[in-house]
Enzyme design. Structure first.
Site, PDB file in Angstrom:
ATOM      1  N   LYS B  79      47.804  60.894-123.283  1.00  0.00           N
ATOM      2  CA  LYS B  79      48.208  61.668-122.104  1.00  0.00           C
ATOM      3  C   LYS B  79      49.704  61.987-122.187  1.00  0.00           C
ATOM      4  O   LYS B  79      50.502  61.109-122.542  1.00  0.00           O
ATOM      5  CB  LYS B  79      47.911  60.841-120.846  1.00  0.00           C
ATOM      6  N   SER B 154      44.151  62.466-112.593  1.00  0.00           N
ATOM      7  CA  SER B 154      45.070  63.323-113.314  1.00  0.00           C
ATOM      8  C   SER B 154      44.879  63.282-114.845  1.00  0.00           C
ATOM      9  O   SER B 154      45.378  64.172-115.532  1.00  0.00           O
ATOM     10  CB  SER B 154      46.504  62.902-113.004  1.00  0.00           C
ATOM     11  N   SER B 178      43.126  57.763-111.652  1.00  0.00           N
ATOM     12  CA  SER B 178      43.336  58.845-112.622  1.00  0.00           C
ATOM     13  C   SER B 178      42.717  58.630-113.995  1.00  0.00           C
ATOM     14  O   SER B 178      42.671  59.557-114.792  1.00  0.00           O
ATOM     15  CB  SER B 178      44.823  59.121-112.793  1.00  0.00           C
TER      16      SER B 178
END
Lengths: 490, 495
Positions: B79, B154, B178
C-alpha cells in the site's frame, strides 16, 4: 513595605537545555553551532511515517534536576502534543507535557550573602520535559523577505521549570536564576550557557498596587526571551515602573485585558509590545499516541536522590563549617563551580589554612584565570604546588607582596615555589642581619629618627623603602616593626 | 491453473522444487498487472525493473544453494502509505505527489530481509481516509468481481491486486477496517493484527493509536506467512510490543479443538443484508460441524463504535497531517499569496492555507476540520475525552465477551461491494461501512476477514473473526480450519 506604592510579583519560566549527546526523540547530535540543518534526521524534521522514541538519558537528567528542586515525581507521566503552526516546528506540533508533568510542587532556596535579598524558598510549580523547535532566520535587508529555517535545534531536550509567582523584586528574580543555574550546573544537568541558548528565561510580572481600598493587581505581562540575568533584573525593574505608570493612567486591572507578551530591548533598556497576538492561541493539547507513558518507581527516585552529590547550598555550609571561612567567601567559591571548589579544598588541606587558601583563590587564582581566560581545569599549578608557596608565606619565608611575584612566575613558567623563589633571588633573611640593617639605616637618617621619636610613625615608610632597595627579600612589616622599636636607641 | 493464481505457499513450494523461478513468477504478475490494471487501477506505481532485478538476484542465490528468506522470491504489493526508500510514497495525495522518502518503513525492511519481491505500490483512499478507494487523488480502484463497484477501502488497491491475481500477497493498513472491509468486498483474506504487533515506523500516520499494518492474501496460510515476516518489536516504534513472534506459518495448520465461537447479538440487527447474514450463519455452522460450540455474546457499547471512532481518528489525523504545511516538503502553492494575506494572518498563514486547500482532498479536509473542532478548547471534554472513555468501555465489552468465547465471528460489512459513486456524496453512509470493523481498532484487538460465500450477483461475502489481544495465531488457525473445509477462497474473478 507599606510605604511603597506597590508590591512586585514575579514568576519565572526557565527553559533549560539538557546536557545530552543526542536529541529527545532521535539520535541526532545536539552540539551547538554546527552548520544549519546538518544535525537532522527524518525523525526530528518530522518526515511522514517517522516516530519518536524517548531518549532515556534525557529523562534521567530531567529527573535529577527535579529531585534536586525538591519536586514530587509523578509515578506515571505521559507526553502530549501542543499543536500550532510555525515554519520552525516541523511536525506542526511540539511534543511536551501538559496535564501530567513528570514533576511538580518543588522549591528552590535563594539567598544573597551580601544580604540584599531575603533568604527564602521560591516554589517550583512544575518542571516538565519537551522538545525544542528549530530556528527561523529572517533576512529582511535589501528588500528581501527570505526566511531560512535551521532545524538543528528541533528536538533538543528541554526542561521547562516554572516557578510560583514568589519573587518580590528584580533582585530576587536574579538571585533565583543565579541559584538555579548554579544548581543545574553542579548536577551536570545542563551547561546553562545563555549565549548558546541552553538557558532561556521568560518572566511573568505584575504589581499589587496599594490603594485605600486594598491591593489591586495589574494585568500580567510575560516578558519573553530575556537573555542575561542582568537583563532580567533590568527588564523587571523597567516593567514594574511601566505597569505602575499604566495603572495610574488607565486604571486597568488583572482580568480587564488578556495577558500580553512583551519583548526586551537590551540596547534601549525598555520592554516593547510584540506584534503578534498570542493570547488567543488554542494549542489543542492531547496525549501523543506515538509515545508510551513513562513509569517511574519510588526506588528509581531514591536512586537518583542518592546520586545527586553535594548541592551548592550544602557545600557552602560545609566550607563555612570546615574551613572557617565567611558565608560570603564560601559563596564566591561555590559560585565558581564544583571543580574550583575541589581545587580549593585540596589547596586548603595541603596548606592547612582554609582562610589563607580562600584569599589566594579569590584574589590571585581567579584573577589569573580571568586574565588568561582559563578554567580551573586548565590551570597549570596543582593544589600541592600552590600550597607549598602558601606554607612558605605562613612561615615568613617570603613576604606576601613578594609572594605575588613568585606566584606570577610559577604560573608563567610552571615552576615550583622553590624554583621561582630562587630565580627571583628570594632568600630568607636572618633576623640578626635584618636588625643590623635597620640600625644602619636609622644611624644614617637622624631626621627620621627624630620624627619617629616624636611619634610620627609614618616616617618609618621611607626606611622600609630603603631596606627593600638594599635587599628585596626583606619583610616590609618586620622592617617597620624593627625600625620603630630600635629608634629609641638613638 | 495459471501461475499467478497460485497461493504464496504454493509459489514457494514451486520455487523450492525448481518448477519455476522468481523471475518467471514476477514476470507473470507484471504481465497480469499490464493486462488488467488499466481496468482495475490497483497500482499507483509498478516497480517492474527493480522487481525483476531482485527476483533474478534471489533466483541466483537459490541456484547457488545460498540462504533464501521466508518469502524467497514471492511477489508482494505494498500500500502506498508505507515509506519506501528512493521510491515515491504518495499516500494517494497531491500533497505528497513527488515525495521520495530517504528511509524504508520497518515492514519494508523486513520484506526485503525475507527476500520478498516488491512489485509495486497500491492505491488507497487519500491518507487512508475512506472506505471505497474513491478518495485517491490519482485514480479510482475498481472491484475485480465487478468493475462498476468499489473494492472497499482504504486498502482497496491492496485487496484488489490480490483478488485480481496481480500479486499473491499484499500489505495493507487498517485504522477502522481498511484491511478487513476491502478484503471482505474483494473475496480475499485480510488480517488486522493487534495494535503493537507490527511496527508502524514508516507508515504515514492517519490515526496513530488505531493504525496497524497487516497482510492480505488468498488464504489464512499465506497471511500467516506474511505476518510472521512483518511482525515483532521495533526499537524505532515505542508502541510496538516486545514479545516473541509465534511461528504463525507453522501453527496455522493445527486445528483448534473445543473452539468456543461467539456470535454478537448486536451484529445481527436491522441493516444487515440478508445474503450476508445467511452466509455468515452458514459459516458458523461450518465451525459447528468442525466441533466448535457457539455462544451468543453481547457487546453493549457497539452502537457507539462508529461515533467514537469518528471523534478519535479525526482528532489524531488533524494533528498528524499538520506537518503538510507547504514548508518543509511536499506540495506548496505556486500562487503568490501576498494579495490574499490579511493583516491579521500575514503571508505565511495565507501560504499554509492555500497549499493545504489546493493539495488535500475533501474527505481529508473534512476529517481535519472535525478533529480540530473536537480538540479545541471548550470541546475537548465533550468530544475527545468522552470518546476516550467510551473507547475503554468498548475494550471492556470485548474483555468480558472473551471470558466466554475464544473467538467472535460475524459479518465484515452489512452488504457486498457497493457501486462506485453510490456513497461518495454521503459521508455518513460511507462511515457506516466500518460498522463491524472499527471496534477492533478501538479495542486494539486483532481481526481477520475471509471469504465465506457469494451473493446472487457473484459478489464476495466476508466473515470476520476477532480474538483477544495477541491471539493472531488463534485467528489464523481458525481461518485455516474454515478454508480446509470450504473453497470460497479458491474462487477467482473472471477478469
Amino acid at each position: 513595605m507599606s510605604d511603597a506604592p506597590y508590591d512586585i510579583i514575579i514568576g519565572l519560566e526557565v527553559h533549560v537545555q539538557l546536557q545530552t549527546q543526542s536529541k529527545l526523540f532521535c539520535g541526532c547530535s545536539t552540539k551547538f553551532a554546527a552548520p544549519p540543518n546538518t544535525q537532522t534526521c527524518p525523525i526530528c524534521i518530522g518526515m511522514p511515517g517517522t516516530l519518536p522514541v524517548m531518549n532515556h538519558r534525557a529523562f534521567q537528567l530531567a529527573l535529577r534536576a527535579a529531585v534536586a528542586l525538591n519536586c514530587e515525581i509523578a509515578p506515571f507521566t505521559k507526553w502530549d502534543r501542543k499543536n500550532y503552526y510555525y515554519p520552525d516546528l516541523p511536525k506542526g506540533y511540539q511534543i511536551s507535557q501538559y496535564d501530567l508533568p513528570f514533576s511538580q510542587h518543588g522549591w528552590l532556596e535563594i539567598y544573597d550573602p551580601k544580604g540584599k535579598v531575603e533568604h527564602k524558598r521560591v516554589g517550583i510549580t512544575r518542571a516538565h520535559l519537551e522538545e525544542d523547535a528549530g530556528k527561523s532566520m529572517h533576512d529582511e535587508h535589501a528588500g528581501k523577505a527570505d526566511s531560512k529555517i535551521d532545524l538543528n535545534r528541533a528536538g533538543t531536550p528541554l526542561v521547562e521549570i516554572v516557578s510560583e509567582p514568589d519573587m518580590r523584586s528584580p533582585a530576587e528574580a536574579k538571585a533565583y536564576l543565579t541559584e538555579l543555574k548554579l544548581l543545574l550546573t553542579y548536577l551536570g544537568v545542563s551547561d546553562c550557557n545563555m549565549q548558546e541558548g541552553s538557558l532561556r528565561v521568560d518572566a511573568n510580572i505584575n504589581l499589587h498596587v496599594h490603594t485605600p481600598a486594598g491591593k489591586v493587581p495589574t494585568p500580567i505581562v510575560e516578558v519573553k526571551n530575556v537573555n542575561s540575568f542582568r537583563a532580567v533584573e533590568r527588564a523587571m525593574a523597567y516593567e514594574a515602573q511601566r505597569q505602575y505608570d499604566a495603572w495610574q493612567e488607565t486604571g486597568k486591572r488583572l482580568g480587564d485585558v488578556p495577558k500580553t507578551t512583551r519583548g526586551w530591548d537590551d540596547v534601549n533598556n525598555v520592554t516593547y509590545e510584540q506584534r503578534h497576538k498570542e493570547e488567543s492561541s488554542d494549542y489543542r493539547y492531547f496525549p501523543d499516541p506515538d509515545l508510551v507513558p513513562v513509569r517511574v518507581s519510588e526506588a528509581e527516585v531514591e536512586h537518583v536522590r542518592a546520586s545527586l552529590g553535594e548541592l551548592p547550598s550544602q557545600l557552602r555550609e560545609r566550607l563555612e563549617r570546615e574551613q572557617g571561612i565567611t558565608t560570603y567567601d564560601a559563596d564566591v567559591l561555590v559560585n565558581q563551580g564544583r571543580e574550583l571548589v575541589d581545587y580549593y579544598l585540596a589547596l586548603a588541606t595541603a596548606c592547612g589554612d582554609g582562610k589563607q587558601a580562600s584569599n589566594w583563590m579569590q584574589q590571585d587564582v581567579l584573577r589569573t584565570l580571568n586574565e588568561t581566560s582559563r578554567t580551573i581545569g586548565q590551570f597549570n599549578l596543582t593544589p600541592a604546588t600552590l600550597a607549598d608557596l602558601l606554607r612558605r608565606v605562613s612561615a615568613g619565608e617570603v613576604a606576601t607582596s613578594r609572594a605575588r611575584d613568585v606566584f606570577a612566575r610559577m604560573v608563567e613558567r610552571s615552576e615550583s615555589a622553590a624554583e621561582a623563589m630562587q630565580a627571583l633571588g628570594i632568600e630568607r633573611i636572618d633576623e640578626s642581619e635584618l636588625v643590623a640593617m635597620c640600625r644602619e639605616l636609622l644611624a644614617a637618617n637622624p631626621k627620621i629618627v627624630a620624627d619617629l621619636k616624636e611619634g610620627k610613625q609614618q616616617a618609618a615608610g621611607a626606611l622600609v623603602g630603603q631596606a627593600k632597595k638594599r635587599n628585596p627579600n626583606v619583610n616590609p612589616g618586620r622592617v617597620r616593626e624593627l625600625c620603630l622599636e630600635l629608634a629609641a636607641e638613638f | 491453473m495459471s501461475l499467478v493464481e497460485l497461493t504464496a505457499t504454493e509459489m514457494l513450494a514451486g520455487l523450492e522444487a525448481g518448477q519455476f523461478t522468481s523471475v518467471e513468477l514476477t514476470q507473470a504478475c507484471l504481465a497480469q498487472i499490464q493486462q488488467h490494471d488499466g481496468r482495475i487501477g490497483a497500482f499507483l506505481k509498478v516497480l517492474g525493473d527493480a522487481a525483476l532485478e531482485r527476483a533474478a538476484e534471489i533466483d541466483a542465490r537459490r541456484r547457488r544453494g545460498g540462504p533464501v528468506g521466508r518469502l524467497g522470491g514471492v511477489p508482494v504489493a505494498v500500500k502506498d502509505l508505507l515509506c519506501t526508500r528512493g521510491v515515491t510514497t504518495t499516500c494517494a495525495s497531491r500533497m505528497l505527489e513527488g515525495f521520495v522518502p530517504p528511509y524504508n518503513a520497518t515492514v519494508i525492511d523486513r520484506l526485503h530481509a525475507a527476500d520478498a519481491v516488491i512489485v509495486g505500490k497500491t492505491n488507497l483512499d487519500e491518507f487512508a481516509m475512506g472506505g471505497s478507494t474513491e478518495n485517491s487523488a490519482f485514480q479510482k480502484t475498481r472491484n475485480p468481481w465487478d468493475v462498476e463497484r468499489t473494492p472497499g477501502g482504504s486498502s482497496g488497491g491492496a485487496a484488489a491486486c490480490v483478488a485480481a491475481s496481480m500479486a499473491p500477497l499484499s500489505i495493507g493498513t487498517d485504522t477502522g477496517g481498511s484491511i478487513r472491509q476491502p478484503a471482505g468486498l474483494c473475496g480475499v483474506t485480510g488480517l488486522k493484527p493487534t495494535y503493537g504487533r507490527v511496527s508502524r515506523f514508516g507508515l504515514v500516520a492517519f490515526a496513530s493509536s488505531l493504525d496497524q499494518i497487516g497482510p492480505l492474501a488468498h488464504t489464512a496460510e499465506d497471511a500467516a506467512l506474511l505476518l510472521e515476516v512483518i511482525a515483532g518489536h521495533d526499537p524505532l516504534d515505542s508502541t510496538s510490543v516486545d514479545r516473541p513472534v509465534p511461528a504463525y506459518s507453522q501453527t496455522v495448520r493445527q486445528p483448534l479443538a473445543g473452539l468456543r465461537v461467539g456470535l454478537v447479538r448486536e451484529h445481527f440487527a436491522a441493516g444487515l443484508d440478508a445474503d450476508v447474514e445467511r452466509a455468515v450463519r452458514d459459516a458458523v455452522r461450518v465451525y459447528e460441524s468442525l466441533g466448535a460450540k457457539v455462544h451468543e455474546v453481547s457487546l453493549p457499547h457497539s452502537k457507539y463504535c462508529v461515533a467514537t471512532y469518528y471523534i478519535i481518528a479525526p482528532c489524531e489525523a488533524s494533528s498528524n497531517l499538520a506537518r503538510y504545511d507547504g514548508v518543509h516538503y511536499g506540495y506548496r502553492t505556486a500562487t503568490d499569496v501576498t494579495a490574499e494575506a490579511t493583516d491579521d494572518e500575514g503571508a505565511l498563514v495565507a501560504m499554509y492555507r492555500r497549499s493545504r486547500a489546493e493539495a488535500l482532498g475533501p474527505e481529508v479536509k473534512r476529517r481535519i476540520m472535525l478533529g480540530t473542532y473536537a480538540l479545541s478548547a471548550g470541546y475537548y471534554d465533550a468530544y475527545y475525552l468522552k470518546a476516550l472513555k467510551v473507547r475503554r468501555l468498548i475494550r471492556q465489552d470485548f474483555d468480558r465477551a472473551f471470558e466466554q468465547v475464544d473467538l467472535i465471528a460475524g459479518p465484515v460489512t452489512t452488504s457486498c461491494a457497493f457501486k462506485i459513486g453510490e456513497k461518495v456524496d454521503d459521508p455518513l453512509a460511507m462511515y457506516l461501512v466500518d460498522l463491524y470493523t472499527v471496534s477492533a481498532n478501538l479495542a486494539g484487538i486483532g481481526g481477520l476477514a475471509l471469504p465465506c460465500g457469494y451473493n446472487a450477483q457473484g459478489l464476495p461475502i466476508g466473515l470476520q473473526l476477532q480474538a483477544p489481544p495477541f491471539e493472531e495465531e488463534r485467528l489464523l488457525r481458525a481461518a485455516h480450519m474454515f478454508q480446509q473445509a470450504t473453497d470460497w477462497h479458491r474462487r477467482r474473478p473472471a477478469l
